[in-house]
Design a protein around this motif. Structure first.
Motif, PDB file in Angstrom:
ATOM      1  N   GLY A  90       0.815  -1.216   0.000  1.00 20.72           N
ATOM      2  CA  GLY A  90       0.000   0.000   0.000  1.00 20.72           C
ATOM      3  C   GLY A  90       0.843   1.258   0.000  1.00 20.72           C
ATOM      4  N   GLY A  91       1.910   1.234   0.774  1.00 25.35           N
ATOM      5  CA  GLY A  91       2.780   2.401   0.841  1.00 25.35           C
ATOM      6  C   GLY A  91       3.495   2.668  -0.467  1.00 25.35           C
ATOM      7  N   ALA A  92       3.978   1.614  -1.119  1.00 22.22           N
ATOM      8  CA  ALA A  92       4.679   1.778  -2.395  1.00 22.22           C
ATOM      9  C   ALA A  92       3.743   2.352  -3.458  1.00 22.22           C
ATOM     10  N   ILE A  93       2.520   1.834  -3.508  1.00 20.15           N
ATOM     11  CA  ILE A  93       1.551   2.349  -4.484  1.00 20.15           C
ATOM     12  C   ILE A  93       1.206   3.804  -4.179  1.00 20.15           C
ATOM     13  N   SER A  94       1.006   4.105  -2.912  1.00 23.15           N
ATOM     14  CA  SER A  94       0.679   5.475  -2.520  1.00 23.15           C
ATOM     15  C   SER A  94       1.804   6.438  -2.855  1.00 23.15           C
ATOM     16  N   MET A  95       3.046   6.030  -2.590  1.00 24.78           N
ATOM     17  CA  MET A  95       4.190   6.871  -2.924  1.00 24.78           C
ATOM     18  C   MET A  95       4.274   7.116  -4.422  1.00 24.78           C
ATOM     19  N   ALA A  96       4.090   6.058  -5.208  1.00 23.78           N
ATOM     20  CA  ALA A  96       4.178   6.192  -6.660  1.00 23.78           C
ATOM     21  C   ALA A  96       3.091   7.124  -7.195  1.00 23.78           C
ATOM     22  N   LEU A  97       1.870   6.939  -6.721  1.00 26.18           N
ATOM     23  CA  LEU A  97       0.770   7.787  -7.179  1.00 26.18           C
ATOM     24  C   LEU A  97       0.990   9.243  -6.785  1.00 26.18           C
ATOM     25  N   GLY A  98       1.401   9.453  -5.539  1.00 30.09           N
ATOM     26  CA  GLY A  98       1.624  10.814  -5.072  1.00 30.09           C
ATOM     27  C   GLY A  98       2.721  11.507  -5.857  1.00 30.09           C
ATOM     28  N   GLU A  99       3.815  10.789  -6.118  1.00 25.22           N
ATOM     29  CA  GLU A  99       4.919  11.380  -6.867  1.00 25.22           C
ATOM     30  C   GLU A  99       4.513  11.623  -8.320  1.00 25.22           C
ATOM     31  N   TYR A 100       3.744  10.711  -8.883  1.00 25.73           N
ATOM     32  CA  TYR A 100       3.308  10.878 -10.269  1.00 25.73           C
ATOM     33  C   TYR A 100       2.429  12.118 -10.416  1.00 25.73           C
ATOM     34  N   VAL A 101       1.483  12.275  -9.505  1.00 32.02           N
ATOM     35  CA  VAL A 101       0.590  13.436  -9.573  1.00 32.02           C
ATOM     36  C   VAL A 101       1.365  14.730  -9.373  1.00 32.02           C
ATOM     37  N   SER A 102       2.266  14.727  -8.391  1.00 28.74           N
ATOM     38  CA  SER A 102       3.041  15.933  -8.092  1.00 28.74           C
ATOM     39  C   SER A 102       3.918  16.345  -9.269  1.00 28.74           C
ATOM     40  N   VAL A 103       4.656  15.383  -9.824  1.00 27.15           N
ATOM     41  CA  VAL A 103       5.572  15.703 -10.919  1.00 27.15           C
ATOM     42  C   VAL A 103       4.797  15.998 -12.205  1.00 27.15           C
ATOM     43  N   SER A 104       3.650  15.357 -12.396  1.00 32.84           N
ATOM     44  CA  SER A 104       2.817  15.678 -13.557  1.00 32.84           C
ATOM     45  C   SER A 104       2.357  17.130 -13.503  1.00 32.84           C
ATOM     46  N   SER A 105       1.975  17.587 -12.314  1.00 30.92           N
ATOM     47  CA  SER A 105       1.578  18.981 -12.157  1.00 30.92           C
ATOM     48  C   SER A 105       2.744  19.919 -12.463  1.00 30.92           C
ATOM     49  N   GLN A 106       3.932  19.546 -11.987  1.00 36.45           N
ATOM     50  CA  GLN A 106       5.120  20.355 -12.277  1.00 36.45           C
ATOM     51  C   GLN A 106       5.403  20.384 -13.776  1.00 36.45           C
ATOM     52  N   ARG A 107       5.268  19.245 -14.429  1.00 35.27           N
ATOM     53  CA  ARG A 107       5.522  19.171 -15.873  1.00 35.27           C
ATOM     54  C   ARG A 107       4.509  20.019 -16.641  1.00 35.27           C
ATOM     55  N   ASP A 108       3.240  19.968 -16.219  1.00 34.18           N
ATOM     56  CA  ASP A 108       2.209  20.789 -16.860  1.00 34.18           C
ATOM     57  C   ASP A 108       2.531  22.273 -16.713  1.00 34.18           C
ATOM     58  N   THR A 109       3.012  22.656 -15.533  1.00 33.01           N
ATOM     59  CA  THR A 109       3.389  24.049 -15.307  1.00 33.01           C
ATOM     60  C   THR A 109       4.547  24.455 -16.212  1.00 33.01           C
ATOM     61  N   GLU A 110       5.539  23.576 -16.324  1.00 32.74           N
ATOM     62  CA  GLU A 110       6.677  23.868 -17.193  1.00 32.74           C
ATOM     63  C   GLU A 110       6.244  24.026 -18.650  1.00 32.74           C
ATOM     64  N   ARG A 111       5.357  23.156 -19.103  1.00 30.63           N
ATOM     65  CA  ARG A 111       4.879  23.254 -20.480  1.00 30.63           C
ATOM     66  C   ARG A 111       4.092  24.541 -20.702  1.00 30.63           C
ATOM     67  N   ALA A 112       3.300  24.934 -19.707  1.00 26.76           N
ATOM     68  CA  ALA A 112       2.540  26.176 -19.822  1.00 26.76           C
ATOM     69  C   ALA A 112       3.475  27.379 -19.895  1.00 26.76           C
ATOM     70  N   LEU A 113       4.540  27.356 -19.108  1.00 24.70           N
ATOM     71  CA  LEU A 113       5.500  28.456 -19.130  1.00 24.70           C
ATOM     72  C   LEU A 113       6.235  28.520 -20.468  1.00 24.70           C
ATOM     73  N   ILE A 114       6.553  27.356 -21.022  1.00 23.94           N
ATOM     74  CA  ILE A 114       7.211  27.318 -22.327  1.00 23.94           C
ATOM     75  C   ILE A 114       6.290  27.898 -23.399  1.00 23.94           C
ATOM     76  N   ALA A 115       5.019  27.503 -23.376  1.00 29.17           N
ATOM     77  CA  ALA A 115       4.062  28.029 -24.348  1.00 29.17           C
ATOM     78  C   ALA A 115       3.907  29.542 -24.205  1.00 29.17           C
TER      79      ALA A 115
END
Length: 236
Positions: free
Chosen positions: A62-87
């Motif tokens: 449960g912890g491994a899945i939770s960590m993976a999901l949390g990190e994926y969501v967090s970094v996806s948000s960061q990536r979306d922000t970076e793409r928006a800034l580039i645009a």
């Protein structure tokens, strides 16, 4: 340039190449403490190996899945922000190139170049690759090396599992009377090591960072073990 344009963040990315490693260290810490707390809590309530193993494995998965999901969501948000800034930067370069050149010149001047040198550097970099120059100086972004949510998620999950294996083995291998003490010792040593590594990666004071981890981990283990003992006495 308008005032709104000057509100863009101009800080360079901090330790971009070490972010995945730092996330891995934090994931290992979480795996160590989380699974150890569950393991000693159940061990405080019962000496039967079945419940201890079941609860510990459940905490690990449960912890491994939770960590993976949390990190994926967090970094996806960061990536979306970076793409928006580039645009956004692309639009500004297309619609007001002179203002963007003036901004780039000013940024180099603020960094210590003379006005003449700053202007020359800005002009040459703009002629070579205007977008790359602005992304690097203004935003600390490399459009060819954006953060990858899958890498971050996998790194955190694997680190959590590796960290969790230590308390799992420490609680399962010794005889019943040594399970909790062995887990305490193994966990505190591991936290001291990961705390030192984490402090070195983040440039923090090693003693302070390590002490926080060790004390926090010891407190978590003590509380969950005591809770297990109380529940084992009154409920089981």
């Amino acid at each position: 340039m308008t005032e709104a344009t000057h509100t863009e963040p101009h800080d360079a990315s901090v330790g971009a190449k070490l972010n995945w490693l730092r996330a891995g260290v934090l994931g290992a810490n979480d795996g160590i403490v989380s699974v150890a707390a569950v393991a000693v809590g159940v061990a405080g309530a019962t000496t039967l190996i079945g419940p201890i193993l079941t609860a510990s494995l459940a905490a690990l998965v449960g912890g491994a899945i939770s960590m993976a999901l949390g990190e994926y969501v967090s970094v996806s948000s960061q990536r979306d922000t970076e793409r928006a800034l580039i645009a956004k930067e692309k639009r500004e370069l297309a619609t007001m190139p002179e203002e963007e050149l003036a901004e780039l010149t000013e940024l180099y001047r603020v960094r210590g170049l003379s006005p003449e040198t700053a202007e020359r550097v800005a002009v040459e970099l703009t002629a070579h690759d205007a977008l790359a120059a602005h992304l690097e100086v203004e935003l600390g972004i490399d459009q060819e090396d954006l953060t990858n949510p899958w890498h971050a998620a996998l790194s955190s999950a694997v680190a959590f599992v590796l960290g969790a294996l230590l308390p799992l083995l420490a609680i399962l291998l010794p005889p019943p009377e040594w399970r909790v003490p062995a887990t305490f010792i193994a966990v505190l040593i591991a936290l001291a090591i990961t705390g030192t590594v984490s402090a070195a990666l983040g440039g923090a004071k090693k003693l302070r960072a390590t002490t926080r981890l060790v004390v926090g981990g010891a407190l978590a283990l003590a509380v969950t073990w005591l809770l297990g003992v109380l529940l084992g006495t009154t409920v089981v």
